[in-house]
Design an enzyme around this catalytic site. Structure first.
Site, mmCIF file in Angstrom:
data_model
loop_
_atom_site.group_PDB
_atom_site.id
_atom_site.type_symbol
_atom_site.label_atom_id
_atom_site.label_comp_id
_atom_site.label_asym_id
_atom_site.label_seq_id
_atom_site.Cartn_x
_atom_site.Cartn_y
_atom_site.Cartn_z
ATOM 1 N N LYS A 126 25.931 49.144 -8.674
ATOM 2 C CA LYS A 126 25.421 47.940 -9.326
ATOM 3 C C LYS A 126 26.449 46.855 -9.073
ATOM 4 O O LYS A 126 27.536 46.849 -9.654
ATOM 5 C CB LYS A 126 25.204 48.153 -10.821
ATOM 6 C CG LYS A 126 24.678 46.900 -11.534
ATOM 7 C CD LYS A 126 24.512 47.124 -13.031
ATOM 8 C CE LYS A 126 24.072 45.846 -13.733
ATOM 9 N NZ LYS A 126 23.965 46.024 -15.207
ATOM 10 N N TYR A 167 29.045 50.958 -11.668
ATOM 11 C CA TYR A 167 28.806 49.611 -12.187
ATOM 12 C C TYR A 167 30.087 48.808 -11.975
ATOM 13 O O TYR A 167 31.059 48.954 -12.716
ATOM 14 C CB TYR A 167 28.441 49.685 -13.667
ATOM 15 C CG TYR A 167 28.067 48.360 -14.314
ATOM 16 C CD1 TYR A 167 27.970 47.177 -13.576
ATOM 17 C CD2 TYR A 167 27.792 48.293 -15.664
ATOM 18 C CE1 TYR A 167 27.625 45.980 -14.167
ATOM 19 C CE2 TYR A 167 27.449 47.098 -16.282
ATOM 20 C CZ TYR A 167 27.373 45.957 -15.528
ATOM 21 O OH TYR A 167 27.033 44.769 -16.128
#
Length: 304
Positions: free
Chosen positions: A164, A136
């Site tokens: 992400k 992320y």
């Protein structure tokens, strides 16, 4: 490590009782509903799921409840947001023992790592569990950006399979594909640039507002995959005022208030997050009501 992560993955909320204990029944009911409405995966214990507001035992209990209700219908990915690398490793091993399908790993919390420290953090998690991992990358919120050169280092870890991408700079998506081809599955991670991200090749969209309007989110994804962008734009422009609520500091309160207005959950959050009030609350209610009253008839797009 081969995984098939694509489509719309809501970062689901954690529902609470009035005493702020976890409401497992309501959490499961909410997840079951959005799966039935077509989402492709579930992100549990992300930012929207208030990961850092739970004890380790609570997190494990939440994941067991999520796994139970999902029952293998879609992948379940757990957020990993811990204050130390060792805690992140231990929690990742808990997730593996439970049978969670993958991890969305954040950099260490509280202390803001530099890039080298963040890379080490991700490496240690990857080397100490066998689950597929999504990095992320959100420098806006977490203060560290793992760039292209950093991802070249992490590409050596075979179970780091996905990113992400939440830098808010859509150029990074093209840079990732140019550097790595299909080595990583790339998810758009910022709601209000999700359509642009899908147009640039992202194979999925991790979203907070999908909790409130899952069918519209899935329709945008399907239309984008079919390159029916003019039709996708009609839904997108309707959705955009709501999607902007995912990019503000109080995104969790905004999303949970919208869930409550939609009859999908409760706005209760654990402190230090407090309920929205005054003009801040009135603005979210206005945006939700305007969107709800002008919802688009999705049947005209013939997506089934």
């Amino acid at each position: 490590m081969a995984v098939n992560w694509q489509g719309v993955y809501p970062a689901v909320t954690t529902q609470y009782n009035d005493d702020l204990s976890i409401n497992f029944d309501a959490t499961q009911q909410m997840i079951n509903t959005i799966i039935n409405e077509g989402v492709d995966g579930i992100i549990a214990l992300g930012t929207v799921g208030e990961n850092a507001s739970h004890t380790r035992a609570e997190k494990i209990a939440i994941l067991k409840a999520v796994k139970e209700v999902v029952a293998g219908r879609v992948p379940v990915i757990s957020g990993v947001a811990e204050t130390s690398t060792q805690f992140a490793v231990e929690f990742s091993q808990d997730c593996e023992a439970i049978g969670i399908d993958g991890l969305m790993v954040l950099p260490g919390m509280i202390y803001k790592s530099d890039e080298a420290e963040a890379i080490h953090h991700y490496q240690q998690v990857a080397r100490n569990c066998n689950l597929p991992i999504m990095i992320y990358n959100n420098p806006v919120t977490y203060g560290v950006d793992v760039g292209i050169e950093g991802m070249k280092v992490l590409a050596a870890e075979q179970n780091i399979v996905s990113i992400k991408e939440a830098t808010e700079d859509t150029r990074r998506i093209s840079e990732l594909y140019s550097a790595f081809g299909d080595r990583f599955i790339i998810f758009g991670g910022v709601d209000d640039i999700a359509l642009e991200s899908l147009m640039l090749g992202c194979t999925g969209w991790i979203s907070g507002l999908t909790n409130v309007f899952p069918r519209e989110s899935v329709a945008i994804w399907k239309l984008a995959q079919q390159e029916r962008f003019t039709e996708a734009l009609e839904i997108w422009r309707w959705f955009l005022p709501l999607l902007r609520l995912d990019t503000v500091p109080k995104l969790v309160q905004c999303i949970k208030l919208c869930e409550q207005l939609a009859g999908r959950g409760s706005e209760l959050t654990r402190a230090p997050r407090m309920p929205l009030s005054g003009e801040e609350r009135a603005n979210v209610v206005r945006i939700f009501n305007e969107a709800n009253e002008s919802r688009i008839d999705l049947t005209k797009f013939n997506l089934d």
